[in-house]
Design a protein around this motif. Structure first.
Motif, PDB file in Angstrom:
ATOM      1  N   ILE A  52       0.837  -1.204   0.000  1.00  0.00           N
ATOM      2  CA  ILE A  52       0.000   0.000   0.000  1.00  0.00           C
ATOM      3  C   ILE A  52       0.869   1.251   0.000  1.00  0.00           C
ATOM      4  N   VAL A  53       1.897   1.251   0.841  1.00  0.00           N
ATOM      5  CA  VAL A  53       2.778   2.412   0.939  1.00  0.00           C
ATOM      6  C   VAL A  53       3.498   2.660  -0.384  1.00  0.00           C
ATOM      7  N   GLN A  54       4.003   1.612  -1.004  1.00  0.00           N
ATOM      8  CA  GLN A  54       4.754   1.778  -2.239  1.00  0.00           C
ATOM      9  C   GLN A  54       3.856   2.160  -3.410  1.00  0.00           C
ATOM     10  N   ARG A  55       2.641   1.608  -3.443  1.00  0.00           N
ATOM     11  CA  ARG A  55       1.727   1.970  -4.536  1.00  0.00           C
ATOM     12  C   ARG A  55       1.336   3.438  -4.469  1.00  0.00           C
ATOM     13  N   ASN A  56       1.293   3.987  -3.258  1.00  0.00           N
ATOM     14  CA  ASN A  56       0.945   5.395  -3.095  1.00  0.00           C
ATOM     15  C   ASN A  56       2.165   6.304  -3.040  1.00  0.00           C
ATOM     16  N   HIS A  57       3.354   5.724  -3.276  1.00  0.00           N
ATOM     17  CA  HIS A  57       4.601   6.484  -3.359  1.00  0.00           C
ATOM     18  C   HIS A  57       4.832   7.359  -2.117  1.00  0.00           C
ATOM     19  N   LEU A  58       4.566   6.767  -0.963  1.00  0.00           N
ATOM     20  CA  LEU A  58       4.744   7.507   0.288  1.00  0.00           C
ATOM     21  C   LEU A  58       6.200   7.522   0.738  1.00  0.00           C
ATOM     22  N   PHE A  59       6.992   6.579   0.230  1.00  0.00           N
ATOM     23  CA  PHE A  59       8.409   6.513   0.560  1.00  0.00           C
ATOM     24  C   PHE A  59       9.204   6.389  -0.721  1.00  0.00           C
ATOM     25  N   THR A  60      10.395   6.971  -0.735  1.00  0.00           N
ATOM     26  CA  THR A  60      11.305   6.798  -1.864  1.00  0.00           C
ATOM     27  C   THR A  60      12.191   5.590  -1.610  1.00  0.00           C
ATOM     28  N   MET A  61      12.920   5.176  -2.631  1.00  0.00           N
ATOM     29  CA  MET A  61      13.817   4.032  -2.491  1.00  0.00           C
ATOM     30  C   MET A  61      14.879   4.290  -1.427  1.00  0.00           C
ATOM     31  N   LYS A  62      15.308   5.550  -1.291  1.00  0.00           N
ATOM     32  CA  LYS A  62      16.327   5.868  -0.299  1.00  0.00           C
ATOM     33  C   LYS A  62      15.788   5.760   1.130  1.00  0.00           C
ATOM     34  N   GLN A  63      14.480   5.797   1.276  1.00  0.00           N
ATOM     35  CA  GLN A  63      13.862   5.684   2.593  1.00  0.00           C
ATOM     36  C   GLN A  63      13.397   4.254   2.883  1.00  0.00           C
ATOM     37  N   GLY A  64      13.914   3.313   2.121  1.00  0.00           N
ATOM     38  CA  GLY A  64      13.491   1.924   2.268  1.00  0.00           C
ATOM     39  C   GLY A  64      13.724   1.362   3.653  1.00  0.00           C
ATOM     40  N   GLN A  65      14.852   1.735   4.272  1.00  0.00           N
ATOM     41  CA  GLN A  65      15.152   1.200   5.597  1.00  0.00           C
ATOM     42  C   GLN A  65      14.193   1.747   6.649  1.00  0.00           C
ATOM     43  N   LEU A  66      13.802   3.006   6.504  1.00  0.00           N
ATOM     44  CA  LEU A  66      12.804   3.574   7.411  1.00  0.00           C
ATOM     45  C   LEU A  66      11.472   2.854   7.239  1.00  0.00           C
ATOM     46  N   LEU A  67      11.138   2.530   6.003  1.00  0.00           N
ATOM     47  CA  LEU A  67       9.903   1.796   5.736  1.00  0.00           C
ATOM     48  C   LEU A  67       9.933   0.414   6.379  1.00  0.00           C
ATOM     49  N   PHE A 153      36.915  -8.956   5.538  1.00  0.00           N
ATOM     50  CA  PHE A 153      35.994 -10.048   5.864  1.00  0.00           C
ATOM     51  C   PHE A 153      34.849  -9.577   6.747  1.00  0.00           C
ATOM     52  N   PHE A 154      35.151  -8.845   7.807  1.00  0.00           N
ATOM     53  CA  PHE A 154      34.107  -8.409   8.745  1.00  0.00           C
ATOM     54  C   PHE A 154      33.119  -7.467   8.058  1.00  0.00           C
ATOM     55  N   GLY A 155      33.607  -6.487   7.332  1.00  0.00           N
ATOM     56  CA  GLY A 155      32.730  -5.531   6.677  1.00  0.00           C
ATOM     57  C   GLY A 155      31.885  -6.170   5.601  1.00  0.00           C
ATOM     58  N   ASN A 156      32.508  -7.024   4.783  1.00  0.00           N
ATOM     59  CA  ASN A 156      31.760  -7.688   3.718  1.00  0.00           C
ATOM     60  C   ASN A 156      30.695  -8.630   4.275  1.00  0.00           C
ATOM     61  N   THR A 157      30.960  -9.192   5.449  1.00  0.00           N
ATOM     62  CA  THR A 157      30.028 -10.154   6.040  1.00  0.00           C
ATOM     63  C   THR A 157      28.875  -9.485   6.751  1.00  0.00           C
ATOM     64  N   PHE A 158      29.152  -8.415   7.488  1.00  0.00           N
ATOM     65  CA  PHE A 158      28.139  -7.846   8.371  1.00  0.00           C
ATOM     66  C   PHE A 158      27.614  -6.472   7.938  1.00  0.00           C
ATOM     67  N   LEU A 159      28.196  -5.883   6.892  1.00  0.00           N
ATOM     68  CA  LEU A 159      27.755  -4.564   6.449  1.00  0.00           C
ATOM     69  C   LEU A 159      27.264  -4.540   5.015  1.00  0.00           C
ATOM     70  N   HIS A 160      27.741  -5.455   4.176  1.00  0.00           N
ATOM     71  CA  HIS A 160      27.321  -5.498   2.784  1.00  0.00           C
ATOM     72  C   HIS A 160      26.170  -6.477   2.599  1.00  0.00           C
ATOM     73  N   ARG A 161      25.131  -6.004   1.903  1.00  0.00           N
ATOM     74  CA  ARG A 161      24.020  -6.857   1.508  1.00  0.00           C
ATOM     75  C   ARG A 161      23.410  -7.608   2.696  1.00  0.00           C
ATOM     76  N   VAL A 162      23.103  -6.857   3.728  1.00  0.00           N
ATOM     77  CA  VAL A 162      22.398  -7.405   4.885  1.00  0.00           C
ATOM     78  C   VAL A 162      21.144  -6.566   5.137  1.00  0.00           C
ATOM     79  N   TYR A 163      20.184  -7.140   5.816  1.00  0.00           N
ATOM     80  CA  TYR A 163      18.946  -6.433   6.129  1.00  0.00           C
ATOM     81  C   TYR A 163      19.068  -5.748   7.481  1.00  0.00           C
TER      82      TYR A 163
END
Length: 336
Positions: A52-67, A153-163
């Motif tokens: 619902i939020v995305q269909r109504n464009h209430l958040f931008t892609m840059k605000q995905g984490q806030l969403l 190793f630490f950065g790639n494991t815990f900072l890249h491509r994680v939720y």
């Protein structure tokens, strides 16, 4: 190794937070077998809210984490509301808690599948009738780092491509564990699950504490359901969470209702779920050539492994597990 750790976290975190949900309910004296159903309900609500939020464009892609954070709160709130059905039946009606939890496990997927069909028929989401595929997409984050940057190793494991939900759930697990075992509120809650008559004699409202414990449990289970849908189920909600609610119950029993043990058990079971889901991508020699899929073992064995390990672990540990003494027993204020 980076891939294995990241995938293990993806499977372990929903188990971690939902197992803690079971602890809060059972430490207050209520058996919450409805974790699976609440997870399903929370997953559906979270997926639908983001759509619902995305269909109504209430958040931008840059605000995905806030969403993601807002949706986690919404899923937790609806999970808490859904758990009130169990609370009312178990506390006010003094109904059998096992049957009540089983009923909610049957009710939740029915509600979700009905809602999916109604939504699809009305074409609210632009889907074909009966289509319950991905309704939204929130990509993994790099926490502001360039995707091609090498952080070691630490950065790639815990900072890249994680939720971001992974770290929120881990922090929430630590905070709630401290509250449960190091605060006056936690002591009162646990007293209601061990000896509610003694707690009542000290002025503790047992009914209120059990409502609170079950509501927190529902909120965490709803949150865990959305996290599962976001990180594990490829951003879809089809009325199924692959038995994660029941697996979380096994993790809770294996962990003996103690947070540290539950954390260790969650990562153990998460590892086996990772092997089952990504055996074709796990490199054995580190040369990118030889994977588990090339071993002459049926793929069904890897899929069976998490549940087989669950049965074996419970067979050896269930006798030494100590559940709260008053769990599952309806509290009667007049009895002593």
């Amino acid at each position: 190794m980076t891939f294995l750790i990241q995938q293990t976290l993806i499977y372990a975190v929903p188990l971690l937070i939902v197992a803690l949900a079971g602890v809060f309910a059972e430490r207050s004296g209520i058996i919450n077998l409805a974790l699976e159903g609440i997870m399903i309900f929370g997953a559906f609500v979270g997926v639908y809210f983001i759509n619902i939020v995305q269909r109504n464009h209430l958040f931008t892609m840059k605000q995905g984490q806030l969403l993601v954070v807002i949706t986690m709160l919404v899923a937790a709130a609806f999970g808490a509301l859904f758990s009130l059905l169990l609370s009312f039946a178990a506390i006010n009606l003094k109904a059998d808690q096992t049957i009540g939890g089983t009923a909610l496990n049957m009710l939740a997927p029915a509600i979700v599948l009905f809602a999916i069909n109604v939504i699809a028929q009305q074409n609210v989401l632009g889907m074909a009738e009966g289509d319950s595929g991905s309704w939204f997409m929130l990509k993994k984050t790099d926490f502001g780092f360039d995707r091609t940057a090498d952080l070691g190793f630490f950065g790639n494991t815990f900072l890249h491509r994680v939720y971001i939900s992974t770290y929120i759930c881990i922090a929430l697990f630590i905070i709630l564990s401290i509250i449960l075992y190091k605060t006056k509120f936690g002591l009162r809650l646990r007293a209601c699950g061990e000896n509610p008559q003694a707690a009542d004699s000290l002025g503790i409202n047992v009914y209120k504490m059990r409502y609170i414990g079950t509501t927190i449990s529902g909120a965490l289970a709803g949150l865990g359901g959305f996290v599962y849908a976001l990180t594990t189920a490829n951003c879809s909600s089809t009325g199924d969470v692959a038995g994660f609610g029941f697996l979380a119950l096994a993790v809770m029993i294996f962990g003996n209702w103690k947070p540290l043990n539950i954390a260790l058990a969650s990562f153990l079971f998460g590892l086996f779920k990772c092997l089952a889901a990504a055996y074709a991508s796990i490199d054995i020699n580190g040369d990118g050539v030889y994977t588990l899929a090339q071993i002459n073992i049926s793929p069904n064995f890897y899929r069976l492994l998490p549940y087989l390990i669950t049965l074996i672990v419970l067979a050896f540990t269930s006798k030494s597990s100590r559940a709260p003494k008053a769990e599952g027993i309806p509290y009667d204020k007049g009895s002593r």
